[in-house]
Design a protein around this motif. Structure first.
Motif, short mmCIF file in Angstrom:
data_model
loop_
_atom_site.label_atom_id
_atom_site.label_comp_id
_atom_site.label_asym_id
_atom_site.label_seq_id
_atom_site.Cartn_x
_atom_site.Cartn_y
_atom_site.Cartn_z
N MET A 1 0.89 -1.18 0.07
CA MET A 1 0.12 0.04 -0.10
C MET A 1 0.94 1.35 0.00
N ILE A 3 3.93 1.68 -0.95
CA ILE A 3 4.74 1.90 -2.16
C ILE A 3 4.06 2.60 -3.48
N PRO A 4 2.86 2.14 -3.72
CA PRO A 4 2.18 2.77 -4.75
C PRO A 4 1.80 4.22 -4.45
N LEU A 5 1.56 4.54 -2.84
CA LEU A 5 1.29 5.85 -2.73
C LEU A 5 2.47 6.57 -2.70
N ALA A 7 5.21 6.31 -4.96
CA ALA A 7 5.10 6.49 -6.27
C ALA A 7 4.22 7.89 -6.89
N GLN A 8 3.04 7.74 -6.33
CA GLN A 8 2.24 8.75 -6.83
C GLN A 8 2.46 10.10 -6.04
N ALA A 152 -1.07 4.99 4.49
CA ALA A 152 -0.92 3.52 4.64
C ALA A 152 -1.06 2.95 5.80
#
Length: 432
Positions: A1, A3-5, A7-8, A152
């Motif tokens: 959770m 890592i995608p945040l 990246a965004q 997260a």
């Protein structure tokens, strides 16, 4: 959770920063172009005045190079038809162009044909601006990263709680506790898991209790059957020896099945009774061989010992349970070992424990399935005759007895071709 945040967050910070740098670069270029046009306009006016005063046109460019470092080396003079007069040449389109007039007539064109060269001041200004933008991007990214981490963490905590609950239920811990925190859907799912665990717990307790009750109920008729067989043998017209042997074998199997089922059920409840006292493992092995010798001889199987110490050994085990353990292991080997086969019992020292080894020459068992042999009601053979003769409880009983002695039991390939069962028991039970 997270890592995608993250990246965004990086995307949100870098894209606007990149656009800001691009916009500043374009603004700088437009400003330089505007300055060039203004300077070129001034040069064209100065050149017109110089020509009116009679100065040769060829001297205008060298004077410009000395007078204006920003335009020096960049301006070209050409005739009205485009023929070069003075200054650098270039095949690229001119960046700016102004007419040089004399008495209202265009006598030449002044062109900027080269890109401007940044001064130290320009470079310092741009470096300061780029550094400021980088600091803003880094600060924005750090802020977004912290927000992403907190989001997260808050979002993942109930998910991790659900994972913990489901894992505990899978591993048999049905007394789970939940913290009713998080979104309503997560709380509802946690409650459902708790209800499922509670139902599993009730079913498991009922199953274990039923097994104990069934085992106790089986013991009574088997004991009564043994007495009836003894009475039948005393009548004046006894039954045939073959029939008597068959009845005795069936009674023995029923009695052993009841004992095994009782041991497995009590062990499942954590209530398998064991009474530790000093015993000699060698004597227990000899007793097990003597107790099963007649049956092994009847099946044409040789029951023997291998490596036994030559001295007396004293350990703290439950002698009755260990004899039951040997009986279950020998019974399992006799069931699958063909005529003229061998069953070998051994005893080896292993630090503060003893290793009991039983090898047989029965057809080998798949190593990948070896540990499944100790599961209740598991049978390694698909032969209907073997399945009919086996309850599938013998090795499960052995494991229950071993675990009650704080030991471990393993299955592997035997060096004599069949199955090897290794039991490792501590010489004394661990002290609380």
């Amino acid at each position: 959770m997270f890592i995608p945040l993250a990246a965004q967050a990086l995307l949100v910070a870098v894209v606007p920063g990149g656009l800001l740098v691009w916009n500043m670069h374009n603004g700088q270029q437009m400003e330089l172009a505007q300055r060039d046009q203004e300077r070129l306009e001034g040069f064209a006016a100065t050149a017109s005045e110089a020509l009116g005063a009679g100065k040769p046109i060829s001297r205008l460019i060298p004077e410009l190079d000395q007078r204006d470092p920003r335009l020096g080396g960049r301006v070209q003079l050409v005739n009205a038809d485009g023929t070069p007069i003075a200054g650098p040449t270039s095949t690229n389109p001119p960046r700016a162009e102004r007419p040089v007039k004399l008495n209202g007539q265009t006598v030449a064109l002044a062109r900027i044909v080269r890109a401007p060269t940044l001064t130290d001041g320009d470079r310092s200004f741009l470096a300061t601006q780029y550094l400021g933008i980088a600091v803003i991007i880094a600060g924005l990214f750090a802020l977004l990263l912290a927000a992403a981490y907190e989001f997260a963490r808050r979002w993942s905590k109930p998910q991790l709680e659900l994972y913990r609950l489901s894992r505990e239920i899978v591993h048999g811990d049905h007394d789970v506790e939940i913290e009713e925190r998080g979104p309503a859907e997560v709380v509802a799912t946690s409650r459902n898991l708790q209800r499922i665990a509670s139902q599993f717990s009730r079913l498991e307790t009922a199953r274990r209790t039923w097994l104990v009750s069934i085992a106790d109920e089986l013991k009574r008729p088997t004991e009564s059957l043994a007495k009836h067989l003894d009475s039948l043998a005393e009548v004046q017209h006894p039954i045939s020896a073959e029939l008597a042997t068959g009845l005795e074998e069936d009674q023995r199997r029923l009695s052993q099945m009841a004992e095994d089922l009782s041991a497995v059920a009590l062990a499942d409840l954590g209530r398998l009774p064991v009474s530790f006292s000093q015993v000699d493992p060698r004597a227990l092995i000899h007793n097990a061989i003597w107790g099963n010798a007649k049956r092994a001889e009847g099946q044409g199987v040789k029951l023997e010992t291998s490596t036994l110490p030559q001295y007396t050994i004293l350990v703290k085990w439950d002698g009755t349970r260990i004899e039951q353990l040997f009986g279950a292991l020998i019974d399992n080997s006799l069931r699958y070992t063909p005529r003229n086969g061998r069953i070998v019992l051994g005893l080896e020292s292993s630090r503060d424990a003893w290793r009991l080894i039983i090898d047989d020459s029965a057809p080998g068992v798949d190593v990948m399935l070896a540990q499944r042999l100790f599961e209740p009601f598991y049978r390694s053979s698909d032969n209907p005759e073997d399945s009919a003769a086996a309850s599938g409880l013998g090795l499960a009983t052995a494991r229950a007895i071993v675990e009650a002695h704080h030991g471990r039991i393993e299955a592997s390939r035997s060096p004599i071709g069949g199955l090897r069962v290794t039991v490792i028991l501590p010489a004394e039970p661990p002290r609380a």
